[in-house]
Design an enzyme around this catalytic site. Structure first.
Site, PDB file in Angstrom:
ATOM      1  N   ASN A   1       1.067  25.105   4.993  1.00  0.00           N
ATOM      2  CA  ASN A   1       0.675  26.505   5.230  1.00  0.00           C
ATOM      3  C   ASN A   1      -0.537  26.668   6.143  1.00  0.00           C
ATOM      4  O   ASN A   1      -0.897  27.788   6.478  1.00  0.00           O
ATOM      5  CB  ASN A   1       0.440  27.249   3.898  1.00  0.00           C
TER       6      ASN A   1
ATOM      7  N   GLU B   1     -12.825  15.359   3.135  1.00  0.00           N
ATOM      8  CA  GLU B   1     -11.967  16.448   2.647  1.00  0.00           C
ATOM      9  C   GLU B   1     -12.588  17.783   3.078  1.00  0.00           C
ATOM     10  O   GLU B   1     -13.775  18.006   2.832  1.00  0.00           O
ATOM     11  CB  GLU B   1     -11.926  16.370   1.117  1.00  0.00           C
TER      12      GLU B   1
END
Ligand code: DQA
Length: 143
Positions: free
Chosen positions: A10, A97
């Site tokens: 997404n 991350e």
């Protein structure tokens, strides 16, 4: 130095999806921003996005012996994927991350991050600038 920037499911919908959380910049804007920043810093970078967990695992495995560092936003796989955690552990490439939104202030299910266990740093809530801060961190980290 060679950095691989990976985006999960997404994130190709940036600019369209939930702008209150993810802003108005598109995925193409993000790629341009990351690439021009890396050019400025004299770092080679490749950007990769997939909506499929196995493709993301393949890409991490293929980075072995090729890339020096990884910046990864695994999207929703952050909160579910032991396969991505194991892939990063397998290659032992320093990995940051990144999350565009401030995940720690969102739903409880977003508080779990499997990939974090294999990452040298986590950056959240800085919008797409978080990717640039991740690149800065890795440049210093690798030296
Ligand atoms: C995200 C946060 C995740 O919880 C979410 O599923 C995403 C994007 C972020 O960048 O803030 O797809 O990783």
């Amino acid at each position: 130095m060679k950095i691989l920037v990976i985006n999960g499911p997404n994130l190709n919908m940036l600019g369209i999806r939930e702008p209150d959380h993810y802003g108005r910049e598109t995925y193409a804007d993000l790629v341009n921003k990351v690439k021009s920043y890396c050019d400025k810093k004299g770092v080679y970078c490749e950007c990769y996005q997939s909506n499929h967990e196995g493709n993301l695992v393949d890409k991490i495995q293929e980075a072995y012996g090729v890339f020096d560092a990884i910046v990864i936003n695994p999207g929703a796989y952050t909160h579910t994927s032991i396969a991505l955690l194991d892939a990063v552990k397998s290659v032992s490439i320093p990995t940051v991350e990144v999350h565009i939104s401030k995940v720690e202030e969102r739903e409880e299910f977003r508080q779990i991050s499997y990939i974090r266990l294999a990452c040298v740093k986590t950056i959240t809530g800085l919008g797409t600038d978080g990717y640039l801060r991740g690149i800065d961190f890795l440049i210093d980290y690798i030296g």
